[in-house]
Structure formats: structure tokens, C-alpha cells
Motif scaffolding. Structure first.
Motif, short mmCIF file in Angstrom:
data_model
loop_
_atom_site.label_atom_id
_atom_site.label_comp_id
_atom_site.label_asym_id
_atom_site.label_seq_id
_atom_site.Cartn_x
_atom_site.Cartn_y
_atom_site.Cartn_z
N VAL A 4 -0.71 2.64 9.40
CA VAL A 4 0.00 1.60 8.30
C VAL A 4 -0.44 0.17 8.88
CG1 VAL A 4 2.14 0.82 7.52
CG2 VAL A 4 2.44 3.85 8.24
N HIS A 5 -1.04 -0.31 9.91
CA HIS A 5 -0.84 -1.60 10.47
C HIS A 5 -2.43 -1.98 9.85
CE1 HIS A 5 -1.21 -5.61 12.25
NE2 HIS A 5 -1.92 -4.72 12.74
N GLN A 6 -3.37 -0.97 10.16
CA GLN A 6 -4.72 -1.00 9.52
C GLN A 6 -4.59 -0.68 8.55
OE1 GLN A 6 -6.39 2.19 12.15
NE2 GLN A 6 -7.43 1.27 13.71
N ARG A 7 -4.04 0.18 7.20
CA ARG A 7 -4.08 0.36 6.02
C ARG A 7 -3.69 -1.27 5.61
NH1 ARG A 7 -1.74 3.51 2.82
NH2 ARG A 7 0.21 4.01 4.41
N LEU A 8 -2.84 -1.82 5.91
CA LEU A 8 -2.59 -2.83 5.40
C LEU A 8 -3.52 -4.00 5.33
CD1 LEU A 8 1.18 -3.65 6.32
CD2 LEU A 8 0.18 -3.11 3.53
N GLN A 9 -4.22 -3.78 6.54
CA GLN A 9 -5.02 -5.53 7.03
C GLN A 9 -5.85 -5.13 6.43
OE1 GLN A 9 -5.60 -6.09 10.90
NE2 GLN A 9 -3.34 -7.45 10.75
N VAL A 58 0.95 -1.29 -0.01
CA VAL A 58 -0.05 0.25 0.19
C VAL A 58 0.70 1.79 -0.29
CG1 VAL A 58 -1.52 1.28 0.90
CG2 VAL A 58 -1.95 -1.46 1.50
N ARG A 59 0.66 2.51 -0.81
CA ARG A 59 0.93 3.32 -0.73
C ARG A 59 1.58 3.84 1.04
NH1 ARG A 59 2.25 6.76 -5.18
NH2 ARG A 59 0.95 5.81 -6.65
N LEU A 60 2.72 4.53 0.90
CA LEU A 60 2.91 5.50 1.80
C LEU A 60 2.85 4.73 3.05
CD1 LEU A 60 1.96 8.49 1.32
CD2 LEU A 60 3.80 8.11 0.90
N THR A 61 3.64 2.68 3.16
CA THR A 61 3.72 2.20 4.59
C THR A 61 4.95 1.88 5.05
OG1 THR A 61 4.29 0.02 3.09
CG2 THR A 61 1.51 0.76 3.61
N LEU A 62 5.88 2.12 3.67
CA LEU A 62 7.19 1.97 4.69
C LEU A 62 8.23 3.55 4.81
CD1 LEU A 62 9.34 0.07 1.94
CD2 LEU A 62 8.48 -0.93 4.16
N GLN A 63 7.57 4.19 4.81
CA GLN A 63 7.85 5.60 4.91
C GLN A 63 8.10 5.82 6.69
OE1 GLN A 63 7.29 8.69 2.93
NE2 GLN A 63 7.47 10.25 4.38
N PRO A 64 6.16 5.96 7.26
CA PRO A 64 6.11 6.34 8.12
C PRO A 64 7.20 5.01 9.32
CG PRO A 64 4.02 5.72 6.54
CD PRO A 64 5.28 5.50 6.24
N ILE A 65 6.84 4.10 8.50
CA ILE A 65 7.96 3.04 9.86
C ILE A 65 9.60 3.53 10.16
CG2 ILE A 65 8.27 1.10 10.31
CD1 ILE A 65 5.56 1.75 10.05
N VAL A 66 10.47 3.64 8.41
CA VAL A 66 11.67 4.41 9.10
C VAL A 66 12.27 5.83 9.31
CG1 VAL A 66 13.55 5.04 7.60
CG2 VAL A 66 11.98 2.66 6.77
N GLU A 67 11.01 6.32 8.92
CA GLU A 67 10.98 8.25 9.42
C GLU A 67 10.94 7.82 11.12
OE1 GLU A 67 7.83 11.98 9.51
OE2 GLU A 67 7.43 9.95 8.07
N ASN A 68 9.76 6.37 12.22
CA ASN A 68 9.75 6.69 12.78
C ASN A 68 11.45 6.32 13.83
OD1 ASN A 68 7.31 6.47 16.13
ND2 ASN A 68 8.73 4.36 15.19
N VAL A 69 11.84 5.43 13.14
CA VAL A 69 13.44 5.59 13.47
C VAL A 69 14.23 7.04 13.93
CG1 VAL A 69 15.42 3.99 13.54
CG2 VAL A 69 13.81 2.59 12.36
N PHE A 70 14.06 7.66 12.82
CA PHE A 70 15.08 8.80 12.80
C PHE A 70 14.49 9.81 14.01
CE2 PHE A 70 15.13 7.34 8.83
CZ PHE A 70 17.14 7.30 8.56
#
Length: 622
Positions: free
Chosen positions: A575-580, A490-502
Motif C-alpha cells: 500500500v505504501h509503495q503504491r501511494l508513493q 489509489v484503489r484498494l488502499t484502505l481495506q488492507p490496513i483495516v484488514e490488518n487490524v482484524f
């Protein structure tokens, strides 16, 4: 657990009545009949064994007496002068040898053969290759060369024989015979130098076995090594006893047992008695049919009568109970259909004799209709709720994206990129292109399904910008590009997780390491995002996992136990809800581990592309 309204472990009325008849009628009858049959059979067998055992013992005594008499009749040969002359090493002229043979035949052989019909022939053999034979009583012409050859082989085994030896079965012409031998020694040297060999027909032994038998069964004789010495059936004489029967006979000197005769396919009682003198075993075969044949017939009639009675009882009970259980069985089948989710039931109701069952069926149909209506309402409400949730998330994303004027940003970034290239500032140009790609990608439909390649390309541009900001940042990309086109995201699923790292992974510190790995599992494709930041304590990890599992959310995203936000931007739960919602409950975001001071690891589970999804992706892109 209840099955169609009947508690597990309970029986129906039909089954209970059937069990009662079996337990209290059939089973006792079977036990009593079996006990009666076994007891009577055992008593008859023991009586028959006791009565016939005396016959076997008498047969053994008669055989021992017969062979003892034969042994005693050979004693005169031991010290006879003619025998001693025959055994001596003195050379004899042909005439002297003829006279000696004549005298032995007339004086000794004739005396022994006289009055005995069981002797076929007698041979005198010495180690000096001398032989005297007399087979005039043989019923057919004989080849004396074969007999002399056989006698010499016996002489060669002289040392293996006892004084009086039963050699075993042989054939004199076509007649089966029992061969016995007496060892002869030289009086001057007391050394054994010759044999007296006597061939006996089996008539006398057969007469002993026949006279001692009461009839109705066979008496036969077996040697130590399992060879049949005598049998009423001439074909059996000289044959070997079958292994199983031989083993049981050799187990005891005297006993009786049952045995299945494979040749005649009949069951027999076998009695046997071993002679301590000859080593022979006298065996009697008693067909069980002769002993307990009438008892077996009576048992069969009894069992047949019992079976008929039980069948009649079961038929009467079954007919009586069927009228009671037919309505309940029908209701049970209808309830089973409802339990499987089948609410399409027959419209017609059977009319029963009692109004109570009619009322029960009316109530059941009313209850089924109400259940069907409630299930339909719940299903419709769930679909509406899910549709509203998706629309709400999409509106939130569109609201966030509308804050930026995309055309103004594109034009501005293009001007910056042109100046950077003109002044040969390639680093600025690279950052400008990455930023322009991110803005262009972010304004796309946030809920659309895209290949994993687009998400990975986007996250690479994002990490390029972060690398320019944090010079010591180490980025570890361990993803096989061959898998990017066969995995959906789903579009824009990786960026929020990587952004959470920083934002949160290196809270208060400069980021120094980010790893993005992947593994192709059987049911899903896993993307792992890992840092070496501050990590989270056990309570925070448990709290985040509970929220992800329960789909709980708030306006401010996921909260830590201390009240501070643990997600930024769109948020981890978003992100989790959109994927499910897009792919199903088996996919989504998972917090794998987090260790304080060592870092955190998230895993995103994505589905593999199918032909239908490929068509949907191409339509969305258009």
C-alpha cells in the motif's frame, strides 16, 4: 565546502592584492593622517582656549567692577533726608510734593547722572504711590505712563529683591536697557518701603566686551535664566539661548567646547566664564574656520593625494593580476554552470598563451561530457526501474484477482440475495449486497486513481461484513463526507490496513473497536485507522518504520522481529509503495504509534484533487 574549486574563506589574487594595498598603504596612511589632524586640532583649540580664556575672565572682572561702582553710587540715597521724607507716610501738599521732587532731582539725580552717559533715566518709587522720575537723557520721546506703570509693578515685587538687584532687560521707548534697583528703607521703622530704579543703556557693557576682545569672534553676555543680556548683533539682545547650547554652558562655571551654530551653519568654539557676583555668563564664539581653516585645507589636499596614489596603485595591480586570473575566472564560471546542472557549455575554446591552461580546459570539457552521459544513463535506469516495479505490482494484483471467477460469483450472490429477500432475511440480503460490492470493486484495476468516496464506500461494506461476524465490534467513523470528492486515493488502499487490524491488531482476541478518522491538513489529507488491540513492542515499531522509510520489501511482506508476518494480503508495504509511486514521496502509509496492550494507530496521507487529476479519473472510469 568548495565553491567552483576555491575553498571557502580563500580570496582571489585580485582580492588579496587589493587587501594588501588597503592594509599596508591606505590604512596606515589614514591612521597617521587622522592622528596628525586630531592632535594638531586639539593643540590649536587648547592654545586658542587658553589665550582667549584670559579675555573672558577680564571681561567678567570689568563687568563686576562696572556694576559694583553703580551699586556704590546708590548708597547716598539710603539715608538721604529727602529720600526719608519721600518714604514716610506723612501727607504732603501738592506744593510740598513738588518741592521735594525738585530737590531730589537737582541734588540726587543730577549728582548721579552727571558725567555718566550710560544712564537713560532714574525713578524713585514708594509704597505710598509716590514716584519721582528723570528721563531727560533719553534719546527719544517717552510715554511716562508706561514707565510709571512698570515702576509700580517693580514696587509690588519689592520683597523678592535683594538690596541691590539686577532686574533684567527692558525697553525704554525703542532703546533696550538694563534695569537695576536699590531697595530703600525707612530709618524710623527699618522697613523697606521704596525702590531706586535705574535704567542703563548697553553702550558701556558693549564697550567692555569690545575692548576686551581681540577681534575675529563675538563676546556676549547671558543671564542665569538663559536670556541674552548683550550681543554685538542687536537682534539677539533679549532672545533666549538655544536649548542645547544653554545646557552645555550651564553644566560648568568655566569651560570650552565645540558647537554647531544652526543659524549660521558654522562650527564654533565656545568659551564661557560665569561671574560669582552677578551670576552672568560671559561667552565668546570663535569660528573654527578662523582657528584651523588652513589645517583643514592641508588635510584635504593630503587626503586627495593619498586617494590618487591608492587609485593608481590599485589600477596597476589590477591590470597585472587580471592577466593571471582571467583564465581562472572563466573556468570558475563554467564550473558554476555545471554545478547548477547546466551542461550546455560554449563549444569554442579560448586559446591561451600558456599550454597548461589549454590542457586544463580540454580536460574540463571531457569531464563535463562524461558526467552528462552518466547522468543521462542513471536517469534512464531509474525510469525503467520504476516502470518495472509498477508493472510487477499490477501483475501481482491481477494474478491474485484472477483466482476468482467474477461472473460466477455475481450470479451466485444475486441468487442468494433473491432468496433472502423472498424469505424476509434482510440481514442476509445486506451482507450479500456488501459481499457482491466488494468482489465487484476488487476486480477493478488496483493501480487506478479513484476519489476517496469510492474507497470509503468500499470500506463501509467491508466493515458491515465484519460487524455481522463480530457482534460486539464497535466501529467509530469520524470522516467528513464533504471532503470525499476532493481527495484522491489509489484503489484498494484502505481495506488492507483495516484488514490488518482484524488479522494482527487483535491477534488471539475478538475485535472490539475500530476507528477511522480524518483531518484536512494544509499539504495533505490524513486518514487515521486506530484499534485497541494487542499493540507492538518498541523493536517491532522501529522495524516497521525502517522498512516503510527504506521501501525494503520481501516476498512475504513485512516481517516482525520474531519472524512472524505483520501484514496480510496485499501488505502494508505494498500500500505504501503504491501511494508513493502514484502521488509522490510526501504521501503514503505511516505508523504513528503502537503501545503494547493499548493498540496501534496508522495514518494514510493522500493528496487533494486537482483539475488534471479529475480529468484522469474520468478517463480511467470510462
Amino acid at each position: 565546502m568548495n565553491i567552483q574549486g576555491i575553498p571557502s574563506g580563500h580570496l582571489t589574487i585580485n582580492q588579496r592584492l587589493f587587501v594588501l594595498i588597503i592594509l599596508f598603504i591606505g590604512f596606515p596612511f589614514f591612521l597617521l593622517g587622522s592622528f596628525w589632524y586630531l592632535s594638531s586640532t586639539k593643540a590649536i583649540e587648547q592654545f586658542a582656549a587658553g589665550a582667549n580664556k584670559r579675555i573672558i575672565e577680564q571681561t567678567n572682572v570689568s563687568l563686576d567692577s562696572y556694576l559694583s561702582n553703580l551699586e556704590n553710587s546708590t548708597y547716598p540715597f539710603i539715608h538721604n533726608p529727602q529720600i526719608q521724607q519721600f518714604l514716610s507716610a506723612t501727607q504732603l501738599t501738592p506744593y510740598a510734593y513738588f518741592q521735594l521732587s525738585k530737590k531730589v532731582e537737582d541734588d540726587l539725580f543730577a549728582q548721579m547722572i552727571y558725567g555718566r552717559s550710560d544712564i537713560i533715566g532714574i525713578s524713585l518709587v514708594a509704597e505710598n504711590n509716590r514716584q519721582i522720575t528723570d528721563y531727560e537723557s533719553a534719546s527719544s520721546l517717552l510715554d511716562m505712563r508706561e514707565i510709571r506703570k512698570r515702576n509700580r509693578s517693580f514696587q509690588e515685587q519689592l520683597d523678592q529683591y535683594s538690596d541691590f538687584q539686577i532686574v533684567g532687560l527692558s525697553r525704554v521707548g525703542s532703546t533696550p536697557s538694563l534695569t537695576v534697583a536699590r531697595k530703600l528703607y525707612d530709618n524710623s521703622t527699618f522697613l523697606y518701603k521704596g525702590l531706586l530704579i535705574i535704567d542703563l543703556n548697553l553702550k558701556q557693557i558693549g564697550a567692555i566686551c569690545t575692548n576686551d576682545s581681540l577681534g575675529g569672534f563675538d563676546v556676549w553676555i547671558m543671564s542665569k535664566d538663559g536670556q541674552v543680556i548683550y550681543h554685538p548683533n542687536p537682534k539677539q539682545i533679549g532672545s533666549a539661548v538655544e536649548h542645547e547650547l544653554l545646557t552645555r554652558i550651564q553644566k560648568d562655571d568655566s569651560s570650552f567646547f565645540r558647537h554647531q551654530d544652526t543659524a549660521s551653519n558654522t562650527e564654533k568654539m565656545v568659551l564661557h566664564e560665569r561671574s560669582q557676583i552677578t551670576g552672568w555668563t560671559v561667552v565668546a564664539d570663535l569660528p573654527l574656520n578662523n582657528l584651523i581653516g588652513g589645517l583643514i585645507t592641508l588635510r584635504n589636499y593630503s587626503l586627495a593625494a593619498a586617494a590618487v596614489l591608492i587609485i593608481i596603485a590599485l589600477s596597476l595591480v589590477g591590470g597585472f593580476s587580471f592577466s593571471l586570473t582571467r583564465q581562472l575566472s572563466m573556468l570558475q564560471k563554467l564550473m558554476a554552470r555545471v554545478e547548477r546542472g547546466d551542461f550546455v557549455l560554449p563549444i569554442k575554446l579560448s586559446r591561451f598563451r600558456n599550454p597548461e591552461m589549454t590542457a586544463v580546459f580540454h580536460s574540463f570539457y571531457s569531464m563535463t561530457g562524461e558526467l552528462k552521459r552518466l547522468i543521462r544513463e542513471v536517469h534512464d535506469s531509474q525510469l525503467k526501474e520504476r516502470d518495472l516495479m509498477i508493472k510487477q505490482k499490477e501483475s501481482e494484483l491481477r494474478s491474485m484477482q484472477s483466482h476468482i471467477n467474477p461472473h460466477f460469483l455475481y450470479n451466485s450472490l444475486e441468487i442468494i440475495n433473491s432468496y433472502a429477500i423472498a424469505d424476509d432475511h434482510m440481514e442476509i440480503s445486506r451482507m450479500t449486497r456488501a459481499l457482491a460490492h466488494m468482489f465487484r470493486y476488487n476486480i477493478g484495476h488496483a493501480g487506478s486513481v479513484v476519489p476517496l468516496r469510492e474507497e470509503m464506500t468500499h470500506i463501509r461494506y467491508y466493515l458491515d461484513l465484519q460487524s455481522a461476524r463480530f457482534r460486539r465490534l464497535q466501529i467509530d467513523m469520524d470522516v467528513n463526507e464533504q471532503d470525499w470528492d476532493r481527495v484522491m486515493a489509489v484503489r484498494l488502499t484502505l481495506q488492507p490496513i483495516v484488514e490488518n487490524v482484524f488479522i494482527h491488531g487483535y491477534r488471539g482476541k475478538k475485535p472490539r473497536y475500530v476507528r477511522i478518522g480524518a483531518s484536512a491538513e494544509a499539504d495533505y489529507y490524513a486518514i487515521v485507522i486506530q484499534d485497541k488491540g494487542v499493540g507492538m513492542n518498541a523493536d517491532t515499531v522501529r522495524h516497521i518504520r525502517e522498512i516503510l522509510q527504506s521501501h525494503a520489501h520481501s516476498e512475504n511482506g513485512i516481517q516482525r522481529c520474531d519472524g512472524k508476518e505483520t501484514s496480510g494480503g496485499i501488505g502494508l508495504l505494498n500500500v505504501h509503495q503504491r501511494l508513493q509511486l502514484t502521488f509522490g514521496a510526501e504521501y503514503g502509509l505511516y505508523l504513528m504509534e503502537s503501545i503494547p496492550g493499548e493498540g496501534t494507530q496508522f495514518e494514510i496521507r493522500l493528496p487533494y484533487k486537482t483539475s488534471e487529476e479529475e480529468r484522469n479519473v474520468s478517463v480511467n472510469d470510462d
